[in-house]
Design a protein around this motif. Sequence first.
Motif, mmCIF file in Angstrom:
data_model
loop_
_atom_site.group_PDB
_atom_site.id
_atom_site.type_symbol
_atom_site.label_atom_id
_atom_site.label_comp_id
_atom_site.label_asym_id
_atom_site.label_seq_id
_atom_site.Cartn_x
_atom_site.Cartn_y
_atom_site.Cartn_z
ATOM 1 N N MET A 1 -33.689 28.648 12.747
ATOM 2 C CA MET A 1 -34.218 28.533 14.098
ATOM 3 C C MET A 1 -35.461 27.638 14.114
ATOM 4 O O MET A 1 -36.167 27.540 13.134
ATOM 5 N N GLN A 2 -35.702 27.028 15.249
ATOM 6 C CA GLN A 2 -36.931 26.266 15.409
ATOM 7 C C GLN A 2 -37.883 27.029 16.327
ATOM 8 O O GLN A 2 -37.455 27.864 17.122
ATOM 9 N N VAL A 3 -39.169 26.711 16.203
ATOM 10 C CA VAL A 3 -40.173 27.290 17.095
ATOM 11 C C VAL A 3 -40.793 26.148 17.881
ATOM 12 O O VAL A 3 -41.290 25.181 17.274
ATOM 13 N N TRP A 4 -40.727 26.214 19.199
ATOM 14 C CA TRP A 4 -41.310 25.160 20.036
ATOM 15 C C TRP A 4 -42.444 25.745 20.864
ATOM 16 O O TRP A 4 -42.273 26.756 21.537
ATOM 17 N N LYS A 5 -43.583 25.082 20.831
ATOM 18 C CA LYS A 5 -44.732 25.559 21.607
ATOM 19 C C LYS A 5 -45.098 24.545 22.693
ATOM 20 O O LYS A 5 -45.183 23.346 22.421
ATOM 21 N N PHE A 6 -45.300 25.052 23.895
ATOM 22 C CA PHE A 6 -45.717 24.179 24.995
ATOM 23 C C PHE A 6 -47.120 24.565 25.445
ATOM 24 O O PHE A 6 -47.392 25.723 25.749
ATOM 25 N N GLY A 7 -48.001 23.589 25.499
ATOM 26 C CA GLY A 7 -49.399 23.829 25.862
ATOM 27 C C GLY A 7 -49.601 23.887 27.375
ATOM 28 O O GLY A 7 -48.644 23.755 28.150
ATOM 29 N N GLY A 8 -50.849 24.084 27.762
ATOM 30 C CA GLY A 8 -51.207 24.311 29.163
ATOM 31 C C GLY A 8 -50.680 23.263 30.138
ATOM 32 O O GLY A 8 -50.074 23.599 31.157
ATOM 33 N N ARG A 21 -37.527 23.553 30.702
ATOM 34 C CA ARG A 21 -36.273 24.328 30.678
ATOM 35 C C ARG A 21 -35.146 23.408 30.208
ATOM 36 O O ARG A 21 -34.318 23.775 29.379
ATOM 37 N N GLN A 22 -35.146 22.187 30.711
ATOM 38 C CA GLN A 22 -34.149 21.184 30.334
ATOM 39 C C GLN A 22 -34.259 20.861 28.836
ATOM 40 O O GLN A 22 -33.286 20.897 28.095
ATOM 41 N N LEU A 23 -35.520 20.592 28.417
ATOM 42 C CA LEU A 23 -35.772 20.207 27.023
ATOM 43 C C LEU A 23 -35.319 21.266 26.016
ATOM 44 O O LEU A 23 -34.690 20.941 25.008
ATOM 45 N N ILE A 24 -35.639 22.519 26.313
ATOM 46 C CA ILE A 24 -35.364 23.559 25.306
ATOM 47 C C ILE A 24 -33.894 23.951 25.251
ATOM 48 O O ILE A 24 -33.449 24.525 24.265
ATOM 49 N N THR A 25 -33.135 23.632 26.293
ATOM 50 C CA THR A 25 -31.733 24.064 26.284
ATOM 51 C C THR A 25 -30.749 22.942 25.971
ATOM 52 O O THR A 25 -29.607 23.210 25.634
ATOM 53 N N GLU A 26 -31.194 21.659 26.083
ATOM 54 C CA GLU A 26 -30.189 20.591 26.030
ATOM 55 C C GLU A 26 -29.508 20.413 24.675
ATOM 56 O O GLU A 26 -28.365 19.962 24.622
ATOM 57 N N ASP A 27 -30.175 20.786 23.560
ATOM 58 C CA ASP A 27 -29.486 20.635 22.268
ATOM 59 C C ASP A 27 -28.630 21.869 21.930
ATOM 60 O O ASP A 27 -27.947 21.902 20.898
ATOM 61 N N GLY A 28 -28.682 22.900 22.788
ATOM 62 C CA GLY A 28 -27.829 24.082 22.596
ATOM 63 C C GLY A 28 -28.235 24.968 21.420
ATOM 64 O O GLY A 28 -27.569 25.942 21.107
ATOM 65 N N LYS A 29 -29.344 24.624 20.739
ATOM 66 C CA LYS A 29 -29.731 25.398 19.547
ATOM 67 C C LYS A 29 -30.675 26.546 19.907
ATOM 68 O O LYS A 29 -31.510 26.403 20.807
ATOM 69 N N ALA A 30 -30.554 27.651 19.170
ATOM 70 C CA ALA A 30 -31.434 28.804 19.408
ATOM 71 C C ALA A 30 -32.864 28.460 19.002
ATOM 72 O O ALA A 30 -33.082 27.773 18.001
ATOM 73 N N LYS A 31 -33.818 28.921 19.796
ATOM 74 C CA LYS A 31 -35.213 28.698 19.407
ATOM 75 C C LYS A 31 -36.146 29.763 19.957
ATOM 76 O O LYS A 31 -35.806 30.442 20.933
ATOM 77 N N ILE A 32 -37.293 29.873 19.305
ATOM 78 C CA ILE A 32 -38.361 30.715 19.852
ATOM 79 C C ILE A 32 -39.323 29.765 20.559
ATOM 80 O O ILE A 32 -39.775 28.779 19.972
ATOM 81 N N VAL A 33 -39.600 30.037 21.829
ATOM 82 C CA VAL A 33 -40.454 29.159 22.626
ATOM 83 C C VAL A 33 -41.766 29.885 22.910
ATOM 84 O O VAL A 33 -41.773 30.976 23.491
ATOM 85 N N VAL A 34 -42.857 29.284 22.451
ATOM 86 C CA VAL A 34 -44.191 29.869 22.625
ATOM 87 C C VAL A 34 -44.868 29.145 23.783
ATOM 88 O O VAL A 34 -44.912 27.909 23.789
#
Length: 440
Positions: A1-8, A21-34
């Motif tokens: 899994m990857q971990v993606w963090k988005f700042g303020g 929402r588009q960015l985190i779902t378009e590759d279809g891979k599971a991830k933890i989003v911080v």
Amino acid sequence: MQVWKFGGTSVGKPERMKSIRQLITEDGKAKIVVLSALSGSTNSLLSISESLLAGQIAEAQTKAQALRSHYDLFLTELYQTEQGLAKGKSIVDKEFAFIDGLIASSPYGTKQEKEMVALGELLSTQIFEAYLQEEGVNSLLLPALDFMVIDEDNEPILKKIEENLGAILAKEPGKQIYITQGFICRNPQGEVDNLKRGGSDYTASLIGGAISAEEVQIWTDIDGMHNNDPRIVKNTFPIRELSFAEAAELAYFGAKILHPSTITPAKLKGVPVRLKNTMEPSAYGTLISEKSTDIEIKAIAAKDNITAIYIHSTRMLNAYGFLKRVFEVFEKYKTPVDMITTSEVSVSVTIDQTTHLDSIMSELREFAELEDPDNDQVIICIVGNFWADKEGIAIKVLNAMKNIPIRMISYGASEHNISLLVDAKHKNESLNALNEGLFF
Ligand code: ADP
Ligand code: ASP
Ligand code: MG
């Protein structure tokens, strides 16, 4: 899994939330989003808190109302459906009722302040999770307060985080997106606490380390780590690759794009960290990994609010016992030393935590002579590959600095760092002079 963090800034506007929402779902891979708090929220919450600490209740209420209006507008622009909006409203109602409770609490102290400042991330993540639900994404919110823990010294306990998170994920397999809060954690008393300003980066790398993620991605408002502070210097450019050691030096010595401790857990577990630009997702960004490139001078950063302490031996001790005594004092007060220079009878050190400065000075005086410390100093840190048998690097640095007074120089501690101490009034001039002298 990857971990993606988005700042303020990456979550600060409804249209930004939609694009992530588009960015985190378009590759279809599971991830933890911080997620961080919406930009400005943490500062607003701290400002409400400041009013409360000063006993200005009415002022705190006015500030809380202004913040509430900001969220109300945000919701109407984010959700497309009645149900979505109703869900968003119920989240904001609940959390602002909690803020009202904090405003009414008496006494209001540090514990309440930490609960107040946590609301930024609690709000952004719940609002985003409700949006993902509205959009039909297979997602789940994992409360950071259930797994992110720190010890008495405010250090995250990676082993415990690993156990806690492992157990939670094992119970909830199969989601595409797991959302969680950056920044917030629990202390040994079980109270709400945090990882200090900018701490969401650290959350992401701690999670990355805990689950041995394939990669941690830090999404922000710039196309990667630049060679110099873009807020102060004009002609900066992104660096494509950095080693863990180089990135750790830059983060520790003030490159604001990363919380100072971000690299530690990633390096420990060998998890690459990629810095990406939410506004320009196709830009390469910066990859931080085990690998190094042999570019000589890579980047410059500056760390503010440094105090220099000048210590002279009174020769009451053997020369070889002197440094030990000096460092024991800093150790006793858990005060990290950043920079050190020595001569036969003197040692100068810098610190950035001055809570115990008076006690440190008085204990040092028992066996040493001290000059008045200099406050408001800045460490300028130059990062690159400065192998011991390479000539000409120091001269380039000093030449660029030829018109600026330097208080301390540290060279040779690692092959990646040259540090200079200058008075804060010379900071901008130094960063610009070094940029010109070292990169152009
Ligand atoms: P976020 O809210 O996404 O965490 P930050 O504001 O904490 O974003 O960090 C990104 C900012 O860091 C950039 O907008 C930039 O102004 C600043 N910054 C300071 N030094 C650097 C550097 N060397 N490279 C890139 N950005 C830097
Ligand atoms: N919201 C917190 C702050 O503003 C944490 C973060 O953004 O990383 O410091
Ligand atoms: Mg940040």
